[in-house]
Design an enzyme around this catalytic site. Structure first.
Site, mmCIF file in Angstrom:
data_model
loop_
_atom_site.group_PDB
_atom_site.id
_atom_site.type_symbol
_atom_site.label_atom_id
_atom_site.label_comp_id
_atom_site.label_asym_id
_atom_site.label_seq_id
_atom_site.Cartn_x
_atom_site.Cartn_y
_atom_site.Cartn_z
ATOM 1 N N TYR A 14 0.805 -1.224 0.000
ATOM 2 C CA TYR A 14 0.000 0.000 0.000
ATOM 3 C C TYR A 14 0.841 1.279 0.000
ATOM 4 C CZ TYR A 14 -3.490 -3.390 1.632
ATOM 5 O OH TYR A 14 -4.316 -4.481 1.748
ATOM 6 N N HIS A 19 -4.407 6.508 -0.928
ATOM 7 C CA HIS A 19 -4.924 6.485 0.449
ATOM 8 C C HIS A 19 -3.807 6.685 1.472
ATOM 9 C CE1 HIS A 19 -8.737 6.125 2.284
ATOM 10 N NE2 HIS A 19 -8.763 4.837 2.581
ATOM 11 N N PHE A 64 -4.461 -0.599 10.121
ATOM 12 C CA PHE A 64 -5.225 -0.430 8.896
ATOM 13 C C PHE A 64 -6.191 0.739 9.076
ATOM 14 C CE2 PHE A 64 -3.456 -4.563 8.073
ATOM 15 C CZ PHE A 64 -3.131 -4.482 6.722
ATOM 16 N N ASN A 66 -9.294 1.555 8.746
ATOM 17 C CA ASN A 66 -10.592 1.548 9.420
ATOM 18 C C ASN A 66 -10.505 1.528 10.938
ATOM 19 O OD1 ASN A 66 -11.381 1.365 6.786
ATOM 20 N ND2 ASN A 66 -12.515 -0.555 6.989
ATOM 21 N N ASN A 112 -13.058 6.554 6.153
ATOM 22 C CA ASN A 112 -13.057 5.530 7.198
ATOM 23 C C ASN A 112 -12.044 5.791 8.301
ATOM 24 O OD1 ASN A 112 -15.155 4.028 6.069
ATOM 25 N ND2 ASN A 112 -13.762 2.850 4.768
#
Length: 235
Positions: A14, A19, A64, A66, A112
């Site tokens: 990632y 993001h 992560f 969320n 989120n």
């Protein structure tokens, strides 16, 4: 003391995702200002440094996206901070790529990571919204934010991150105006007011007037008498 939080997802998979621009912002600040090496704490990666007399802790949650609020809540309780001491850097779909805005309080707009932070510390923290643009349809948002920045976006992304690094001391001091000025100097530098140098227009060719005609010689006025002319003739 200030707690700078960058939002993203952990792991190399990632690392270059849109993001993860919050992680990238904190990496830039740490590199530009000689922060301590990153170490594991508060369910994330933490680095420490100072801007003048203001101590700043950088935090990249590794829970992560969320569950980012879990990590932020742990750090806040440990340092006995209030929400106004927390500044969160995150991707913003509703801003054009390369744009930056600072906001305090308000909703999470469906993000989120912000939703999770709201649940742990409430909404009264400061956010640095980093524009990544919108894919055009809500059904494409998830794939868009979890995709890497395109090569064509490298220039504006680099300018934005450098501007954040430049302005970080002002942000820690609470001067959001000067922080935004620092970012703008990188992302939208002022144009030179001088413009291109003016060149002198070539002078129009002018004809030189013809030289004035010399006046014709006129015979001397005859003043001799007829007798004198006769005498002169036989000399």
């Amino acid at each position: 003391m200030k707690l700078f939080v960058g939002l993203g997802n952990p792991g190399p998979k990632y690392a270059r995702n849109r993001h993860n621009i919050g992680f990238m912002a904190l990496d830039q600040i740490a590199a530009d200002h000689g922060f301590s090496p990153w170490r594991t704490k508060f369910s994330g990666q933490m680095a420490e440094g100072k801007f003048g007399s203001t101590k700043v802790t950088l935090l990249k949650p590794e829970t992560f996206m969320n569950r980012s609020g879990q990590s932020v809540g742990e750090a806040m309780r440990f340092f006995k901070l209030e929400p106004e001491d927390v500044i969160v850097f995150h991707d913003e779909l509703d801003l054009a790529p390369g744009k930056c805005r600072v906001k305090t309080g308000g909703g999470h707009a469906g993000h989120n990571g912000l939703r999770s932070i709201h649940g742990h510390i409430g909404p009264e923290y400061q956010r640095v919204r980093l524009g990544i643009g919108h894919p055009g349809h809500k059904d494409r948002v998830s794939g868009y934010v979890l995709s890497d920045f395109a090569k064509a976006e490298a220039a504006w992304l680099d300018d934005l991150l450098r501007g954040i690094g430049d302005g970080a001391p002002e942000l820690a001091a609470g001067d959001t105006g000067r922080f935004m000025n620092a970012v703008s100097l990188r992302t939208a530098p002022p144009r030179s007011s001088g413009g291109s140098p003016k060149t002198d227009k070539p002078a129009k060719a002018t004809r030189e007037p013809p030289p004035a005609a010399k006046p014709e010689a006129t015979p001397e006025e005859e003043t001799r008498s007829p007798l004198q002319r006769l005498v002169d003739k036989f000399r």
